[in-house]
Design a protein around this motif. Structure first.
Motif, PDB file in Angstrom:
ATOM      1  N   LEU A  30      -2.653  -2.897   9.328  1.00 64.09           N
ATOM      2  CA  LEU A  30      -1.240  -2.961   9.681  1.00 64.09           C
ATOM      3  C   LEU A  30      -0.715  -1.552   9.890  1.00 64.09           C
ATOM      4  CD1 LEU A  30       0.206  -5.523   7.112  1.00 64.09           C
ATOM      5  CD2 LEU A  30      -0.300  -5.924   9.510  1.00 64.09           C
ATOM      6  N   SER A  31       0.137  -1.378  10.874  1.00 63.25           N
ATOM      7  CA  SER A  31       0.810  -0.101  11.079  1.00 63.25           C
ATOM      8  C   SER A  31       1.863   0.095   9.988  1.00 63.25           C
ATOM      9  CB  SER A  31       1.460  -0.066  12.464  1.00 63.25           C
ATOM     10  OG  SER A  31       0.485  -0.222  13.474  1.00 63.25           O
ATOM     11  N   ARG A  34       2.372   7.353   7.452  1.00 62.17           N
ATOM     12  CA  ARG A  34       1.750   7.611   8.750  1.00 62.17           C
ATOM     13  C   ARG A  34       0.443   6.859   8.961  1.00 62.17           C
ATOM     14  NH1 ARG A  34       3.733  12.396   6.820  1.00 62.17           N
ATOM     15  NH2 ARG A  34       5.315  13.425   8.101  1.00 62.17           N
ATOM     16  N   GLU A  35      -0.127   6.300   7.937  1.00 65.08           N
ATOM     17  CA  GLU A  35      -1.440   5.672   8.053  1.00 65.08           C
ATOM     18  C   GLU A  35      -1.327   4.164   8.177  1.00 65.08           C
ATOM     19  OE1 GLU A  35      -4.987   7.304   5.782  1.00 65.08           O
ATOM     20  OE2 GLU A  35      -3.331   7.849   4.460  1.00 65.08           O
ATOM     21  N   SER A  36      -2.320   3.587   8.834  1.00 62.15           N
ATOM     22  CA  SER A  36      -2.482   2.139   8.795  1.00 62.15           C
ATOM     23  C   SER A  36      -3.055   1.740   7.442  1.00 62.15           C
ATOM     24  CB  SER A  36      -3.407   1.678   9.923  1.00 62.15           C
ATOM     25  OG  SER A  36      -2.862   1.998  11.185  1.00 62.15           O
ATOM     26  N   ALA A  37      -3.004   0.466   7.124  1.00 62.28           N
ATOM     27  CA  ALA A  37      -3.552  -0.047   5.872  1.00 62.28           C
ATOM     28  C   ALA A  37      -3.888  -1.517   6.040  1.00 62.28           C
ATOM     29  CB  ALA A  37      -2.575   0.155   4.703  1.00 62.28           C
ATOM     30  N   ALA A  67       0.860  -1.179   0.000  1.00 64.35           N
ATOM     31  CA  ALA A  67       0.000   0.000   0.000  1.00 64.35           C
ATOM     32  C   ALA A  67       0.899   1.232   0.000  1.00 64.35           C
ATOM     33  CB  ALA A  67      -0.908   0.003   1.216  1.00 64.35           C
ATOM     34  N   VAL A  68       0.689   2.137  -0.976  1.00 65.95           N
ATOM     35  CA  VAL A  68       1.534   3.325  -1.107  1.00 65.95           C
ATOM     36  C   VAL A  68       0.649   4.548  -1.301  1.00 65.95           C
ATOM     37  CG1 VAL A  68       3.446   2.012  -2.106  1.00 65.95           C
ATOM     38  CG2 VAL A  68       1.769   3.087  -3.619  1.00 65.95           C
ATOM     39  N   PRO A  79     -11.456  -2.062   3.970  1.00 69.59           N
ATOM     40  CA  PRO A  79     -12.709  -1.529   4.512  1.00 69.59           C
ATOM     41  C   PRO A  79     -12.575  -0.917   5.901  1.00 69.59           C
ATOM     42  CG  PRO A  79     -12.624  -3.886   4.851  1.00 69.59           C
ATOM     43  CD  PRO A  79     -11.340  -3.514   4.156  1.00 69.59           C
ATOM     44  N   GLU A  80     -11.364  -0.906   6.450  1.00 71.66           N
ATOM     45  CA  GLU A  80     -11.185  -0.387   7.801  1.00 71.66           C
ATOM     46  C   GLU A  80     -11.361   1.133   7.823  1.00 71.66           C
ATOM     47  OE1 GLU A  80     -10.714  -2.443  10.325  1.00 71.66           O
ATOM     48  OE2 GLU A  80     -10.578  -4.212   9.048  1.00 71.66           O
TER      49      GLU A  80
END
Length: 558
Positions: A324-325, A295-298, A238-239, A351-352
């Motif tokens: 995931l952090s 900085r975001e979870s994914a 995830a980017v 979907p989080e």
């Protein structure tokens, strides 16, 4: 002496004391955790997963224990003859069972009544895995989960549901008699009477010990594929990405997307597309997912496909299936189904956090092709082993080849949420039509959105080549996937011959998380341009439309 414990000799008249309830409930909870560890291969779920279920179980078991003790006390008011420890334990365990059975059956029937049945409509969310054990909570809490331990599909009838609940209640009953025997033994009974004020404290300590044990285990190793089947491996991340939506420069500055590791960023000015992976039926898919956001979870979820999870690289604050952090990674292993009915596209998404990252572009698709299928590059016709890409030439064994497109319909939310900006950085205008207010550019296909007002300003004719191009003599399969929000889409190929045997020409309802496959055999329609769009007016006006150009095949074309 006042306050001294009352010690009853063996054979004296007996009524169970209330302090028996807490250790009895604790013992059954410990038995549940032991069964959980056995069924999960010694790798039980982490504390976060089981904590709420343990609390729910404790409430049910404590309540059942209170009723059981009350029943025995009422019975013993009429019976004063002395009992041995075995008789006392049998009486207490029988009362506990008589309470547990109706609780378990009632819970199962209520659970069945409140369950929403799965409707496999055309365009609904696909499911290629049977409803087997995929949730850790199904192993735990036989009373709170009436289908605990079931390896088959959920019960279809009320009688089946009741029988499943009875079976699980009997499983919970296994340790009750030996526990009751220990608790009514003279020495143990004396100790319990002395520690009457510490009963609640003992429950807290036991719960803390169980949760610590569940949290202290090391991170699991990446699971392995079953032996003897082909393995297909992908590494996905995830980017962050500034998603450019059209030639006018409209974009989503805070966009996020899935990418294939090592695939490169593409040529400058080349349109971005969501990640599309392919695999064949009967293979084992091994996918490593890494969160490379700063900085975001994914998260990465497979809609309709079940598998196992191993990892992460840093196990703290991780629950399988959750976000995931930054910097964390995990590995999914999916033994793909073999049934031909499982062919089609499955949504990959995050979907989080209420679907915020999914609305900003964190989605993709996995397409399951027939067993033994080979893939080719859609432009050059060269073999394409990985099968990655929204467009490909598909060569199934023993069947005609076809061109495959995967289009993911997406929406970025209501106008106050959708952050779609012009090339100058200004928010695109808020519009209001028959279906309510919406943000221009907030609806699209494959990160492509060209709002109607910009088309009107640009004048007739496309400013860029149509993204969908095919030859008149080749078959085309269009797979449309729903991502982004809870609104349904109605995909439609405008201008195609509308007939019962022409799925391209018919509007189709596409529900959230669902997909559909539309096939057009070669030579079925003249060359020309066709509009692929959503029949919901706001969606088309907001930018959810693409042009499909059918051309004659040149002599030199592959």
């Amino acid at each position: 002496m006042k306050g001294a414990p009352v010690v009853l000799a063996e054979g004296e008249p007996w009524k169970p004391r209330w302090e028996l309830v807490v250790p009895l409930a604790c013992g059954v909870l410990g038995w549940e955790l032991a069964v959980l560890g056995l069924l999960s291969g010694g790798d039980p779920p982490p504390a976060r997963v089981v904590a709420a279920l343990l609390v729910k179980d404790a409430a049910l078991l404590l309540g059942g224990g209170v009723l059981a003790v009350a029943g025995v006390r009422a019975y013993r008011r009429r019976e004063t003859r002395p009992l041995t420890s075995a008789h006392k334990a049998g009486l207490l365990s029988t009362a506990f069972l008589l309470v547990l059975l109706p609780v378990a059956v009632g819970r199962g029937l209520v659970q069945r009544q409140l369950a929403t049945p799965e409707v496999l409509d055309f365009g609904a969310a696909r499911s290629a895995t049977p409803p087997a054990l995929q949730d850790d909570s199904r192993f735990l809490c036989s009373v709170a989960n009436a289908d605990a331990g079931a390896e088959d599909a959920p019960a279809d009838t009320w009688a089946d549901t009741a029988w499943t609940a009875l079976r699980d209640a009997l499983l919970l009953q296994v340790p009750v008699f030996p526990l009751a025997w220990l608790l009514v033994h003279r020495r143990v009974r004396t100790a319990l009477t002395s520690a009457r004020g510490s009963a609640f404290t003992s429950l807290i300590w036991l719960g803390t010990l169980c949760l610590w044990r569940a949290s202290a285990r090391p991170a699991p190793e990446a699971p392995a594929c079953p032996p003897g089947i082909p393995v297909r491996a992908y590494a996905v991340s995830a980017v962050a990405a500034d998603l450019v939506l059209n030639a006018e420069g409209d974009h989503v500055p805070q966009g996020v997307r899935y990418v294939l590791d090592g695939a490169g960023a593409g040529s400058p000015g080349e349109p971005l597309h969501p990640l599309v992976l392919r695999a064949n039926l009967g293979e084992c898919l091994r996918l490593r997912f890494t969160n490379r956001l700063a900085r975001e979870s994914a998260a990465l979820h497979f809609e309709g496909l079940g598998g196992t999870v191993g990892g992460p690289a840093r196990p703290r604050a991780f629950v399988p299936g959750a976000s995931l952090s930054p910097g964390q990674a995990l590995t999914y292993v999916l033994a793909l189904p073999r049934e031909p009915e499982a062919q089609g596209a499955y949504l990959l998404h995050d979907p989080e956090e209420g679907g915020d990252r999914e609305a900003r572009g964190l989605f993709g698709a996995l397409v399951l092709e027939p067993a033994g299928t080979r893939y080719r590059d859609a432009t050059t016709g060269a073999p394409h082993a990985s099968g990655e890409g929204w467009e490909a030439l598909i060569e199934p064994p023993g069947a005609p080849a076809f061109r495959e497109w995967v289009l993911i319909a997406h929406a970025m939310g209501p106008p106050e949420v959708a952050d779609v900006r012009s090339a100058r950085g200004e928010p695109l205008p808020e519009l209001d039509e028959m279906a309510g207010p919406f943000r221009a550019g907030a609806f699209g296909l494959n990160y492509h959105s060209h709002p109607q007002f910009e088309r009107d300003e640009a004048g007739p004719g496309p400013r860029t080549p149509p993204p969908l191009r095919s030859y008149r003599d080749e078959s085309v399969t269009l797979r449309v996937v729903h991502a982004g929000n809870a609104e349904p889409h109605i995909p439609h190929v405008h201008g195609w011959r509308e007939a019962a045997d022409e799925p391209m020409g018919q509007p189709h309802l596409l529900m959230p998380g669902g997909s559909l496959s539309l096939t057009a055999p070669g030579q079925r329609h003249p060359a020309g341009d066709y509009l692929v769009h959503c029949h919901v007016p706001n969606h088309t006006t907001g930018g959810e439309r693409l042009t499909w150009r059918v051309i004659e095949r040149p002599a030199s074309a592959p």
